[in-house]
Scaffold this active site. Structure first.
Site, short mmCIF file in Angstrom:
data_model
loop_
_atom_site.label_atom_id
_atom_site.label_comp_id
_atom_site.label_asym_id
_atom_site.label_seq_id
_atom_site.Cartn_x
_atom_site.Cartn_y
_atom_site.Cartn_z
N ASP A 155 33.87 9.83 -11.20
CA ASP A 155 34.55 8.87 -12.84
C ASP A 155 33.22 9.79 -13.46
OD1 ASP A 155 33.72 6.99 -15.39
OD2 ASP A 155 32.56 5.95 -13.46
N THR A 157 31.35 12.64 -15.89
CA THR A 157 31.17 12.88 -17.68
C THR A 157 32.34 13.90 -18.24
OG1 THR A 157 30.26 14.60 -17.67
CG2 THR A 157 28.96 12.81 -18.06
#
Length: 281
Positions: A155, A157
């Site tokens: 998960d 950026t």
């Protein structure tokens, strides 16, 4: 501030009506803002880019977590790399068969910040007995750990700045090493309608890392500019992406979900013709 304007793409913008700014800090490294919006609940944005909203975060987190866990069918050990807002951890905990979720987040401050300003995302997950939170660099952890996992959820950026290392062939190779036989890794691959190169290069790097089966699926997240988010799905077992809806439903789908269903799971792996031509499948 009346409107927040996202600046992710130079040729495309979206605006969100601001009700109240709750936190805003401009440092030499980043611009961080949390605000109450008129339509999307509480919004977190970093450097002018929406990271999550309390109104539609469930779409992203449910699809990033339940899709690989239910496709695997027997997952007990889950690894989350990144995800400091706690949304993925919250969803993974809902699976009774999962015994432990290891979360590796590089910045403890991110977790504390999100617990304060976005508490509904983690909803107490960081204190759950299944959770093992490790403050460390995700790429370094992947290279050095002896732990093995059934499911790895990245998960991250976008692939700029510090997050770029989580989109490399070397990192994907390390993730493959961490997987138990029959394991699966999922990643976020951006919005291919606006930036197809991101999906193309993440898929090619995952194949180069040695995964026998590499594909992608979709989640419709309205506030991720452009709408349809691509999520990578890599495994050494091609059967994992072909599990039918009836079998998925029999694998104890958690109750109370707001987006994920076995039928959505299956349909999410259908690819539009132009994307098949671009990515190759």
């Amino acid at each position: 501030m009346d409107w927040f304007t996202e600046t992710l793409w130079p040729h495309w913008a979206q605006k969100i009506k601001v009700k109240e700014v709750l936190y805003h800090d401009q440092t030499e490294h980043q611009d961080l803002i949390v605000f109450e919006s008129e339509a999307w609940g509480r919004v977190l944005a970093l450097d002018g880019v929406v990271q999550t909203t309390t109104a539609d975060e469930f779409v992203y987190h449910e699809m990033l977590v339940h899709t690989p866990i239910l496709a695997h069918g027997r997952a007990e050990e889950v690894l989350i790399i990144g995800g400091g807002d706690g949304g993925c951890l919250r969803e993974a905990i809902k699976h009774p068969g999962v015994k432990r979720i290891t979360q590796v987040e590089i910045d403890a401050g991110v977790i504390e910040f999100c617990k304060q300003y976005l508490p509904t995302l983690s909803d107490g997950a960081f204190e759950h007995p299944k959770a093992r939170v490790t403050i460390a660099d995700g790429a370094k952890y992947a290279k050095e750990t002896d732990d093995r996992f059934d499911v790895i959820i990245v998960d991250s950026t976008d692939p700029q700045g510090p997050g770029a290392v989580l989109f490399t062939e070397e990192f994907y190779r390390d993730c493959r090493r961490m997987l138990k036989p029959g394991g699966v890794m999922v990643t976020q691959c951006g919005n291919p309608s606006i930036h197809p190169d991101e999906l193309e290069f993440t898929q090619s790097r995952q194949r180069a890392a040695g995964f026998a089966d590499v594909t992608y699926y979709f989640a419709a997240v309205p506030t991720y500019i452009g709408g349809s988010m691509a999520l990578g799905f890599a495994s050494d077992d091609p059967a994992l992406r072909l599990v039918d809806a009836q079998t998925l439903a029999a694998r104890q789908v958690p109750g109370g979900l707001r987006y994920y269903t076995p039928e959505i799971h299956r349909a999410a792996f259908a690819h539009p013709a132009w994307m098949i031509r671009r990515v190759g499948y």
